[in-house]
Design a protein around this motif. Sequence first.
Motif, PDB file in Angstrom:
ATOM      1  N   ASN A  50     -39.349 -13.516  -9.839  1.00 11.84           N
ATOM      2  CA  ASN A  50     -38.553 -14.616 -10.360  1.00 11.84           C
ATOM      3  C   ASN A  50     -38.885 -14.763 -11.835  1.00 11.84           C
ATOM      4  OD1 ASN A  50     -36.764 -16.764 -10.298  1.00 11.84           O
ATOM      5  ND2 ASN A  50     -38.383 -18.239  -9.907  1.00 11.84           N
ATOM      6  N   PRO A  51     -38.079 -14.154 -12.715  1.00  7.47           N
ATOM      7  CA  PRO A  51     -38.420 -14.196 -14.140  1.00  7.47           C
ATOM      8  C   PRO A  51     -38.386 -15.619 -14.689  1.00  7.47           C
ATOM      9  CG  PRO A  51     -36.351 -13.009 -13.760  1.00  7.47           C
ATOM     10  CD  PRO A  51     -36.851 -13.466 -12.445  1.00  7.47           C
ATOM     11  N   CYS A  52     -39.276 -15.878 -15.633  1.00 11.12           N
ATOM     12  CA  CYS A  52     -39.375 -17.215 -16.211  1.00 11.12           C
ATOM     13  C   CYS A  52     -39.175 -17.159 -17.721  1.00 11.12           C
ATOM     14  CB  CYS A  52     -40.729 -17.839 -15.867  1.00 11.12           C
ATOM     15  SG  CYS A  52     -42.120 -16.977 -16.629  1.00 11.12           S
ATOM     16  N   VAL A  53     -39.274 -18.303 -18.365  1.00  9.30           N
ATOM     17  CA  VAL A  53     -39.011 -18.413 -19.795  1.00  9.30           C
ATOM     18  C   VAL A  53     -39.987 -17.614 -20.653  1.00  9.30           C
ATOM     19  CG1 VAL A  53     -37.863 -20.633 -19.595  1.00  9.30           C
ATOM     20  CG2 VAL A  53     -40.318 -20.561 -19.966  1.00  9.30           C
ATOM     21  N   GLN A  54     -41.101 -17.152 -20.077  1.00 16.72           N
ATOM     22  CA  GLN A  54     -42.026 -16.317 -20.857  1.00 16.72           C
ATOM     23  C   GLN A  54     -41.318 -15.065 -21.373  1.00 16.72           C
ATOM     24  OE1 GLN A  54     -45.562 -15.342 -18.688  1.00 16.72           O
ATOM     25  NE2 GLN A  54     -46.298 -17.437 -18.660  1.00 16.72           N
ATOM     26  N   ILE A  55     -40.296 -14.616 -20.668  1.00 18.82           N
ATOM     27  CA  ILE A  55     -39.546 -13.440 -21.109  1.00 18.82           C
ATOM     28  C   ILE A  55     -38.884 -13.707 -22.450  1.00 18.82           C
ATOM     29  CG2 ILE A  55     -37.513 -12.015 -20.588  1.00 18.82           C
ATOM     30  CD1 ILE A  55     -38.430 -11.990 -17.681  1.00 18.82           C
ATOM     31  N   ASP A  56     -38.379 -14.917 -22.659  1.00 20.74           N
ATOM     32  CA  ASP A  56     -37.786 -15.260 -23.954  1.00 20.74           C
ATOM     33  C   ASP A  56     -38.848 -15.363 -25.042  1.00 20.74           C
ATOM     34  OD1 ASP A  56     -35.114 -15.157 -23.327  1.00 20.74           O
ATOM     35  OD2 ASP A  56     -34.896 -17.316 -23.016  1.00 20.74           O
ATOM     36  N   GLY A  57     -40.089 -15.686 -24.659  1.00 26.43           N
ATOM     37  CA  GLY A  57     -41.178 -15.673 -25.629  1.00 26.43           C
ATOM     38  C   GLY A  57     -41.491 -14.263 -26.100  1.00 26.43           C
ATOM     39  N   PHE A  58     -41.265 -13.291 -25.219  1.00 30.23           N
ATOM     40  CA  PHE A  58     -41.469 -11.882 -25.557  1.00 30.23           C
ATOM     41  C   PHE A  58     -40.329 -11.378 -26.443  1.00 30.23           C
ATOM     42  CE2 PHE A  58     -40.566  -7.416 -24.288  1.00 30.23           C
ATOM     43  CZ  PHE A  58     -41.655  -6.825 -24.904  1.00 30.23           C
ATOM     44  N   ARG A  59     -39.086 -11.608 -26.018  1.00 29.57           N
ATOM     45  CA  ARG A  59     -37.876 -11.252 -26.769  1.00 29.57           C
ATOM     46  C   ARG A  59     -36.857 -12.364 -26.537  1.00 29.57           C
ATOM     47  NH1 ARG A  59     -40.727  -7.492 -28.109  1.00 29.57           N
ATOM     48  NH2 ARG A  59     -40.344  -5.268 -28.038  1.00 29.57           N
ATOM     49  N   SER A  60     -36.582 -13.131 -27.574  1.00 26.73           N
ATOM     50  CA  SER A  60     -35.652 -14.248 -27.466  1.00 26.73           C
ATOM     51  C   SER A  60     -34.289 -13.775 -26.951  1.00 26.73           C
ATOM     52  CB  SER A  60     -35.484 -14.919 -28.838  1.00 26.73           C
ATOM     53  OG  SER A  60     -34.615 -16.018 -28.727  1.00 26.73           O
ATOM     54  N   GLY A  61     -33.806 -14.446 -25.897  1.00 22.28           N
ATOM     55  CA  GLY A  61     -32.515 -14.116 -25.305  1.00 22.28           C
ATOM     56  C   GLY A  61     -32.575 -13.110 -24.169  1.00 22.28           C
ATOM     57  N   LEU A  62     -33.739 -12.506 -23.932  1.00 19.27           N
ATOM     58  CA  LEU A  62     -33.864 -11.473 -22.906  1.00 19.27           C
ATOM     59  C   LEU A  62     -33.733 -12.040 -21.493  1.00 19.27           C
ATOM     60  CD1 LEU A  62     -34.334  -8.501 -22.225  1.00 19.27           C
ATOM     61  CD2 LEU A  62     -36.800  -8.918 -22.422  1.00 19.27           C
ATOM     62  N   LEU A  63     -34.145 -13.284 -21.290  1.00 16.22           N
ATOM     63  CA  LEU A  63     -34.077 -13.879 -19.957  1.00 16.22           C
ATOM     64  C   LEU A  63     -32.643 -13.829 -19.417  1.00 16.22           C
ATOM     65  CD1 LEU A  63     -35.486 -15.284 -17.586  1.00 16.22           C
ATOM     66  CD2 LEU A  63     -35.110 -17.457 -18.765  1.00 16.22           C
ATOM     67  N   LYS A  64     -31.656 -14.081 -20.269  1.00 12.13           N
ATOM     68  CA  LYS A  64     -30.250 -14.051 -19.835  1.00 12.13           C
ATOM     69  C   LYS A  64     -29.818 -12.656 -19.407  1.00 12.13           C
ATOM     70  CE  LYS A  64     -28.631 -17.960 -22.526  1.00 12.13           C
ATOM     71  NZ  LYS A  64     -27.766 -18.402 -23.614  1.00 12.13           N
ATOM     72  N   ARG A  65     -30.525 -11.636 -19.846  1.00 15.20           N
ATOM     73  CA  ARG A  65     -30.187 -10.255 -19.478  1.00 15.20           C
ATOM     74  C   ARG A  65     -30.838  -9.821 -18.176  1.00 15.20           C
ATOM     75  NH1 ARG A  65     -25.724  -8.907 -22.214  1.00 15.20           N
ATOM     76  NH2 ARG A  65     -25.873  -9.873 -24.254  1.00 15.20           N
ATOM     77  N   VAL A  66     -31.920 -10.494 -17.781  1.00 17.74           N
ATOM     78  CA  VAL A  66     -32.606 -10.111 -16.543  1.00 17.74           C
ATOM     79  C   VAL A  66     -32.357 -11.104 -15.406  1.00 17.74           C
ATOM     80  CG1 VAL A  66     -34.344  -8.731 -17.740  1.00 17.74           C
ATOM     81  CG2 VAL A  66     -34.827 -11.128 -17.207  1.00 17.74           C
ATOM     82  N   VAL A  67     -31.663 -12.195 -15.707  1.00 19.90           N
ATOM     83  CA  VAL A  67     -31.204 -13.145 -14.700  1.00 19.90           C
ATOM     84  C   VAL A  67     -29.756 -13.462 -15.048  1.00 19.90           C
ATOM     85  CG1 VAL A  67     -31.461 -15.447 -13.700  1.00 19.90           C
ATOM     86  CG2 VAL A  67     -33.475 -14.194 -14.409  1.00 19.90           C
ATOM     87  N   GLY A  68     -28.894 -13.302 -14.070  1.00 21.28           N
ATOM     88  CA  GLY A  68     -27.484 -13.578 -14.323  1.00 21.28           C
ATOM     89  C   GLY A  68     -26.781 -13.967 -13.048  1.00 21.28           C
ATOM     90  N   ARG A  69     -25.474 -13.836 -13.056  1.00 21.65           N
ATOM     91  CA  ARG A  69     -24.636 -14.165 -11.900  1.00 21.65           C
ATOM     92  C   ARG A  69     -23.726 -12.977 -11.600  1.00 21.65           C
ATOM     93  NH1 ARG A  69     -26.103 -19.001  -9.529  1.00 21.65           N
ATOM     94  NH2 ARG A  69     -26.986 -20.333 -11.121  1.00 21.65           N
TER      95      ARG A  69
END
Length: 180
Positions: A118-137
Amino acid sequence: MQGIVAAVSSNGEYSFTKPNRDSITLLAGLGVEGDVHSGVTVKHRSRVAQDPTQPNLRQVHLMHEELFAEVGEAGFQVGPGELGENITTRGLDLLGLPVGTLLQIGAEAVVEVTGLRNPCVQIDGFRSGLLKRVVGRDADGNLVRKAGIMSVVKEGGRVRPGDTVEVELPEGPHRPLDRV
């Protein structure tokens, strides 16, 4: 089904990324030797805060290398270990495996798939905006998590890049993966 190990990673300290290694050793019932997430009970900080006695269903994190190419098309450069996985695979549809699938990795190690990361906001801390690429609909509006799968170690052993990954599906009706 068969794939290969593209990379292996571990870290003895809490950090989002994990350095690549020449090999890692999986320990039955525990996880990756020397990794901060190894243990019988949960080690992920948020889960420890909720209930430190929960069983550790996240002993080994596997991620498909193909995800890196997918996010790369959107301008995100990501490599093995950088999203915190222990084993990066190539040629396997990890996200399509059912709960209880056994993965024979190399000559000795066997892990059992427990669920999705379950990816969390730490992914955006690594690369801003990346969370939207690894979690979607998906087209039906269902949540899709792409940041790999979690597993527990059934049989220990050394794992190296280039090792094969053999898939053994569970018997009976298959349960799709959900977050763990």
